[in-house]
Design an enzyme around this catalytic site. Structure first.
Site, mmCIF file in Angstrom:
data_model
loop_
_atom_site.group_PDB
_atom_site.id
_atom_site.type_symbol
_atom_site.label_atom_id
_atom_site.label_comp_id
_atom_site.label_asym_id
_atom_site.label_seq_id
_atom_site.Cartn_x
_atom_site.Cartn_y
_atom_site.Cartn_z
ATOM 1 N N CYS A 116 -20.463 -0.770 -2.714
ATOM 2 C CA CYS A 116 -20.466 -1.677 -3.867
ATOM 3 C C CYS A 116 -21.716 -1.553 -4.729
ATOM 4 C CB CYS A 116 -20.296 -3.118 -3.391
ATOM 5 S SG CYS A 116 -18.662 -3.479 -2.730
ATOM 6 N N ASP A 156 0.852 -1.187 0.000
ATOM 7 C CA ASP A 156 0.000 0.000 0.000
ATOM 8 C C ASP A 156 0.886 1.235 0.000
ATOM 9 O OD1 ASP A 156 -2.137 2.028 0.853
ATOM 10 O OD2 ASP A 156 -3.284 0.163 0.813
ATOM 11 N N PHE A 168 -32.568 -11.356 0.146
ATOM 12 C CA PHE A 168 -32.648 -10.058 -0.526
ATOM 13 C C PHE A 168 -34.084 -9.700 -0.914
ATOM 14 C CE2 PHE A 168 -28.187 -10.740 -0.574
ATOM 15 C CZ PHE A 168 -27.607 -9.477 -0.654
ATOM 16 N N ARG A 178 -19.007 -10.340 1.206
ATOM 17 C CA ARG A 178 -20.093 -9.623 1.879
ATOM 18 C C ARG A 178 -19.507 -8.950 3.102
ATOM 19 N NH1 ARG A 178 -23.767 -14.554 3.203
ATOM 20 N NH2 ARG A 178 -21.669 -15.394 3.527
ATOM 21 N N GLU A 194 -13.994 -10.855 -6.906
ATOM 22 C CA GLU A 194 -14.284 -11.171 -5.499
ATOM 23 C C GLU A 194 -15.791 -11.154 -5.279
ATOM 24 O OE1 GLU A 194 -15.650 -8.953 -3.237
ATOM 25 O OE2 GLU A 194 -15.585 -7.092 -4.389
#
Length: 478
Positions: free
Chosen positions: A283, A49, A272, A174, A171
């Site tokens: 997202c 990073d 959902f 959750r 990916e």
């Protein structure tokens, strides 16, 4: 490129090479989780990073966001020596064989398009620092066609004579369950892999594959589209049930029972299908907008129209809850004390990006309400985003003396709370359950008036008429 061989053991020949070393470029939510999981699977892993403060924190086992189980996993493998962090991409790339690109793809300012600057920079950084053959694995969520362009960057910047291959491996994390989703994924997808690259990535994912995780291999474009299409479908499912909840509110039907019945159909499923305030986070909103933008670029007009409707329905839920609060306050929230339970876009995270909860809280604050907000994990991130709101350290402090209580994130703390105890400290026993998560009967028996989205009163009394149902349901002990 040739596939790394299995680690040497006493029964193998001396020319067997060790398992591949992993570099993970980007140590945000995706990267930090993936790096820790790779170390847990037994690989030497290097996280890269550009933020020295973040690297120092991660090296100390401190994660700059809330994700259950992740700090413990990082601490464990920093201690074992399998996981380390650096700002030196050249060092990491030289030491590693497989390079996962896990940087962010935020929405561009003033556009629905994805900002690919970080992905392009990370890919170039890996390519130009290669000292031996390597496999570059994209995990970031990108518009279809991106990986093909990134292959051009690899060809341009990789040193002469060093082979490098780029594949795409989306990916499916959750938030709140990211560690388990990485270690035990429900599927593995990668696209664009040669036979040699396929062997390498199968070695990396040997542990979940041995558990029976399905593997889907495909082309680059399909692999890129899988993640964004999954998010678009989930967003569509949420907006569908929220649209139906409006019909339930008008007719007196119960959207929760309706969703239970729909969910029994194996073709639909129950997940959902919870009507409520709608989706947010880092997202789903950006991904459906990026999909909309890319679809418009390539002329897929039906996708554009569908995603536009999904987005509009979702954003409309926020106004729906704001209107309910104003109505509950008698037409104005000016100087009314409003307790807001929840700031995160969903439970088990401190993520407040595009949070419907914070959006509603801020809107009521701008209308003159005295908003006091509480969230068990997202207080610090919420304060940074909306410093003008009032925050408190406990749920009961937020609710004490309030004229209206808004449940905007379905934390267990409020679901399991004692409505009788809360009724004794609140100003008015008015609660708006914007996540349809409360055990309404218990709250009504405790003397609360409960408003929810698309659910009628659960207590005996006069039936809800179509005219009365023109507003979202009102449950009351009166």
């Amino acid at each position: 490129m040739s596939a790394p061989k299995k680690p040497q053991s006493s029964s193998t020949s001396a020319d067997v090479r060790p398992a591949p070393v992993i570099s993970v470029i980007g140590t945000g939510y995706l990267g930090a989780t993936h790096a820790a999981a790779m170390a847990e699977m037994g690989f030497e892993t290097i996280g890269v990073d550009v933020d020295p403060a973040k690297l120092a924190a991660l090296s100390a086992g401190e994660v700059p966001f809330y994700e259950p189980g992740l700090p413990e996993l990082i601490t464990k493998h920093v201690a074992t020596g399998r996981l380390r962090f650096t700002a030196d991409i050249a060092e990491a790339v030289a030491a590693a064989d497989v390079h996962f690109v896990c940087v962010g793809t935020p929405q561009k300012a003033g556009s629905h398009a994805a900002n690919l600057t970080y992905v392009e920079s990370a890919t170039r950084g890996v390519a130009e620092n290669l000292t031996h053959p390597g496999l570059i694995v994209g995990k970031s969520t990108v518009p279809v066609g991106t990986a093909a362009r990134l292959r051009g960057i690899v060809r341009e910047f990789a040193p002469a004579g060093i082979s490098a291959e780029l594949i795409w491996n989306p990916e499916f994390l959750r938030e709140g369950k990211a560690v388990d989703d990485t270690l035990h994924p429900d599927r593995l997808v990668w696209g664009g892999a040669s036979e040699a690259a396929d062997a390498v990535i199968r070695e990396v994912y040997a542990a979940p594959i041995s558990e029976g995780t399905p593997v889907i291999t495909t082309d680059l474009a399909t692999a890129e589209l899988v993640k964004v299409s999954a998010n678009a479908f989930l967003a569509t499912k949420i907006s569908f049930i929220n649209a139906i909840s409006e019909m339930c509110a008008i007719t007196g039907a119960d959207v929760t029972t309706l969703a239970d019945a729909l969910g029994q159909d194996a073709r639909i499923g129950r997940k959902f299908l919870n009507a409520g305030l709608g989706f947010g986070g880092g997202c789903l909103p950006k991904d459906i907008r990026a999909l909309m933008h890319r679809a418009n670029e390539i002329g897929a007009e039906r996708v554009v129209g569908l995603m536009q409707q999904v987005d509009e329905i979702n954003m409309g839920q926020r106004q729906r809850v704001i209107d309910m609060a104003i109505e509950s306050a008698g037409g104005s929230v000016l100087n009314r004390r409003v307790a807001v339970i929840g700031a995160a876009f969903k439970p088990l995270t401190d993520d407040v990006r595009d949070s419907p909860a914070l959006n509603v809280a801020a809107a009521l604050h701008l209308r003159g309400a005295q908003v006091t907000l509480w969230d068990p994990e997202a207080m610090d991130t919420a304060k940074r985003s909306f410093p003008t709101l009032s925050y408190t350290t406990s749920m009961t402090d937020a609710i004490e003396g309030a004229d209206i209580v808004l449940v905007l994130t379905e934390w267990d703390d409020i679901i399991e709370a004692d409505p009788v105890a809360l009724a004794n400290i609140v100003g008015r026993r008015e609660v708006i359950d914007a996540r349809n998560c409360l055990p309404v009967e218990h709250w009504v028996k405790a003397g609360w008036t409960v408003r929810s989205l698309g659910r009628p009163t659960p207590v005996t009394g006069a039936p809800v008429s179509v005219a009365a149902g023109m507003h979202d349901s009102l449950a009351t002990s009166r």
